[in-house]
Scaffold this motif. Structure first.
Motif, PDB file in Angstrom:
ATOM      1  N   ALA A 296      11.711   2.101  -4.548  1.00 44.86           N
ATOM      2  CA  ALA A 296      11.917   2.926  -2.825  1.00 44.86           C
ATOM      3  C   ALA A 296      10.596   3.049  -1.853  1.00 44.86           C
ATOM      4  O   ALA A 296      10.480   3.882  -0.767  1.00 44.86           O
ATOM      5  CB  ALA A 296      11.382   4.335  -3.748  1.00 44.86           C
ATOM      6  N   GLY A 297       9.607   1.985  -2.407  1.00 43.36           N
ATOM      7  CA  GLY A 297       8.819   1.900  -1.107  1.00 43.36           C
ATOM      8  C   GLY A 297       7.727   3.466  -1.241  1.00 43.36           C
ATOM      9  O   GLY A 297       7.342   3.582  -0.096  1.00 43.36           O
ATOM     10  N   ALA A 298       7.599   3.773  -2.633  1.00 42.13           N
ATOM     11  CA  ALA A 298       6.858   4.935  -2.638  1.00 42.13           C
ATOM     12  C   ALA A 298       5.329   4.089  -3.655  1.00 42.13           C
ATOM     13  O   ALA A 298       5.017   5.596  -4.409  1.00 42.13           O
ATOM     14  CB  ALA A 298       7.492   5.730  -3.225  1.00 42.13           C
ATOM     15  N   VAL A 299       4.698   3.669  -3.255  1.00 40.21           N
ATOM     16  CA  VAL A 299       3.989   2.668  -3.994  1.00 40.21           C
ATOM     17  C   VAL A 299       2.556   2.363  -3.137  1.00 40.21           C
ATOM     18  O   VAL A 299       2.740   1.707  -1.959  1.00 40.21           O
ATOM     19  CB  VAL A 299       3.846   1.665  -5.477  1.00 40.21           C
ATOM     20  N   ASP A 300       1.318   3.563  -3.144  1.00 39.10           N
ATOM     21  CA  ASP A 300       0.860   3.083  -1.839  1.00 39.10           C
ATOM     22  C   ASP A 300      -0.040   2.248  -3.031  1.00 39.10           C
ATOM     23  O   ASP A 300      -1.500   1.715  -2.345  1.00 39.10           O
ATOM     24  CB  ASP A 300       0.302   4.549  -1.460  1.00 39.10           C
ATOM     25  N   ARG A 301      -0.724   2.784  -4.594  1.00 39.77           N
ATOM     26  CA  ARG A 301      -1.986   2.145  -4.322  1.00 39.77           C
ATOM     27  C   ARG A 301      -2.002   1.535  -5.837  1.00 39.77           C
ATOM     28  O   ARG A 301      -1.014   2.003  -6.437  1.00 39.77           O
ATOM     29  CB  ARG A 301      -3.254   3.111  -4.324  1.00 39.77           C
ATOM     30  N   VAL A 302      -2.483   0.755  -6.424  1.00 36.68           N
ATOM     31  CA  VAL A 302      -1.872   0.156  -7.799  1.00 36.68           C
ATOM     32  C   VAL A 302      -3.613   0.182  -8.399  1.00 36.68           C
ATOM     33  O   VAL A 302      -4.451  -0.923  -7.698  1.00 36.68           O
ATOM     34  CB  VAL A 302      -1.429  -1.304  -8.009  1.00 36.68           C
ATOM     35  N   VAL A 303      -3.724   0.225  -9.719  1.00 37.27           N
ATOM     36  CA  VAL A 303      -5.108   0.169 -10.630  1.00 37.27           C
ATOM     37  C   VAL A 303      -4.105  -0.628 -11.399  1.00 37.27           C
ATOM     38  O   VAL A 303      -3.548   0.061 -12.795  1.00 37.27           O
ATOM     39  CB  VAL A 303      -5.932   1.498 -10.668  1.00 37.27           C
ATOM     40  N   GLY A 304      -5.299  -1.501 -11.807  1.00 37.83           N
ATOM     41  CA  GLY A 304      -4.488  -2.215 -13.510  1.00 37.83           C
ATOM     42  C   GLY A 304      -5.360  -2.398 -13.875  1.00 37.83           C
ATOM     43  O   GLY A 304      -6.536  -3.346 -13.850  1.00 37.83           O
TER      44      GLY A 304
END
Length: 355
Positions: A296-304
Motif C-alpha cells: 500500500a506504500g504505507a511504510v515510512d521507517r523500518v526498525v529491525g
C-alpha cells in the motif's frame, strides 16, 4: 538547538494530533535560562514553558525552537505573540511550519522587528517530528514497521516457535517504541499465535491508559480476537478492524473496513486512525500484514532487531509487498545502527524512488 531537539523527543506519544516541539531560551549574554517542550495536546506549547522558566531574563535574549512558532489561537494562544510580549530579540527555528492554519509565525516576528532564522539542525528536528510532518504533508499517520529476526531473516522457527528470538534488552526497547507511538498495529496471525498485550510496560510516563498507545488488531474475518484476549483488558484503548461484512464475537470497539486483496484496505485503515488523531503507527504485525502495508506504500521507517542466531527455516520477516524482481526492491537509507544487549537494532527510512 540540539538540546531543543532532545527536549522535543520527550513529548513523543503524548502530543498528537499536535507536533512535538522543544525550546531553549538564551539570555542577552547567551546563557541558557529556560527550556521547555510541548508535553500534551491542549497544554502549553514549548515556547510558553521555556519563557515561564526564563522569566525576566528572556528580555533581549534568543529563543531556539525546533519548529516555527505558531501564529494561531487554538486551545492555546499564538507562540509568536508570546515571544514578542516577552521581549525576545531573536528567534532561531529548525523547521518551517507546513500547517496552513498555524504557519506565519516567522512573518509575525519579523514584522515586529525580531529576526527569525530558519534551518539550524533542520534534518534532526524533522526526524523527531516525522509523524506530525507526515500527517500534515500526506494526510495519513507515519508508519514505523518493527520486526525481530535472526541474521538469516527468520522471525520464527520451522515449528512456529519464536519466543524469544531477541534479548530482554531488545524487547524492553520495543516498549519504548510503543510508548512513543499513538497506535500499535498487529494482524490476525500475530493475534492467534501470541495473544499479545501490546501495551507499553516499564516505560516512565506510560503507566496509565491515558498515555498508552491505541492497540489495533487487523482481524479481517473477525475470528482472531476472542473474549478474554489480552488486548481486551483495560490497560490501554483497543480498536478491532474487521471486514464490513463481519460480526465479531466480542463487544470491543470495532471498525468495519472494505476488503482488499488478502485482507483489509490498509489506506482506509490509516484514514480511520488519522481521523482519530493518530499521527504515528508502530506496525508490529507479522510478515503478511507487513507485506500489505508495503504494497500500500504505507511504510515510512523500518526498525529491525537482528539477533546473532541462525534458524535455517521458518517464516521470513516480509511476505509479498508487491515485489517480484530486484529492480522493485524497496531501498532503505540506514540512519542508525546500535547494539541493544547482544542484538543489533537497525533503523532505516525508505529511499524515494526516482521517476
Amino acid at each position: 538547538m540540539r538540546r531543543a531537539v532532545t527536549l522535543a523527543a520527550r513529548g513523543l506519544g503524548a502530543t498528537s494530533p499536535n507536533p512535538v516541539v522543544g525550546c531553549v531560551i538564551l539570555d542577552a549574554a547567551g546563557e541558557s535560562v529556560g527550556e521547555g517542550w510541548h508535553q500534551r495536546a491542549g497544554g502549553p506549547h514549548a515556547e510558553v514553558h521555556a519563557l515561564r522558566a526564563a522569566g525576566d531574563r528572556a528580555r533581549g535574549g534568543t529563543a531556539v525552537v525546533t519548529l516555527e512558532p505558531c501564529n494561531h489561537t487554538g486551545r492555546t494562544g499564538p507562540c509568536a505573540q508570546a515571544l514578542i510580549d516577552a521581549g525576545i530579540a531573536r528567534v532561531v527555528y529548525a523547521v518551517g511550519d507546513p500547517n496552513p492554519t498555524a504557519t506565519g509565525g516567522a512573518h509575525t516576528l519579523r514584522t515586529a522587528g525580531i529576526p527569525a532564522e530558519q534551518g539550524l539542525l533542520e534534518a534532526e528536528a524533522s526526524e523527531v517530528n516525522a509523524a506530525w510532518l507526515t500527517s500534515v504533508r500526506l494526510g495519513r499517520p507515519h508508519v514505523t514497521w518493527k520486526y525481530a529476526a535472526t541474521l538469516d531473516g527468520r522471525t520464527a522457527a520451522a515449528d512456529g516457535t519464536s519466543r524469544w528470538i531477541t534479548s530482554a534488552e531488545a524487547r524492553a526497547d520495543v516498549h519504548r517504541l510503543r510508548a512513543e507511538s499513538d497506535a500499535v498495529v498487529v494482524g490476525s496471525g500475530t493475534q492467534r499465535a501470541d495473544d499479545p498485550h501490546l501495551a507499553a510496560r516499564n516505560v516512565a510516563g506510560a503507566e496509565t491508559a491515558a498515555v498508552q498507545p491505541l492497540r489495533v488488531v487487523v482481524d479481517t474475518n473477525g475470528t482472531a480476537v476472542t473474549p478474554g484476549a489480552r488486548v481486551l483488558d483495560d490497560a490501554a484503548p483497543t480498536l478491532i478492524a474487521v471486514a464490513d461484512d463481519v460480526t465479531p464475537a466480542h463487544d470491543a470497539e470495532t471498525v468495519r473496513l472494505p476488503r482488499a486483496e488478502g485482507g483489509l484496505d490498509i489506506r482506509t485503515l490509516l484514514d480511520v486512525l488519522h481521523a482519530r488523531g493518530v499521527r504515528s503507527v508502530l506496525l508490529e504485525g507479522g510478515p503478511t500484514l507487513a507485506g500489505a502495508f508495503v504494497a500500500a506504500g504505507a511504510v515510512d521507517r523500518v526498525v529491525g532487531y537482528l539477533a546473532p542466531a541462525l534458524l535455517g527455516a521458518g517464516p521470513a520477516a516480509l511476505t509479498g509487498g508487491g515485489i517480484t524482481t530486484i529492480t522493485e526492491a524497496l531501498r532503505l537509507d540506514v540512519s542508525e545502527t546500535v547494539r541493544i544487549g547482544p542484538d543489533l537494532r537497525i533503523t532505516a527510512t525508505l529511499v524515494a524512488k526516482e521517476h
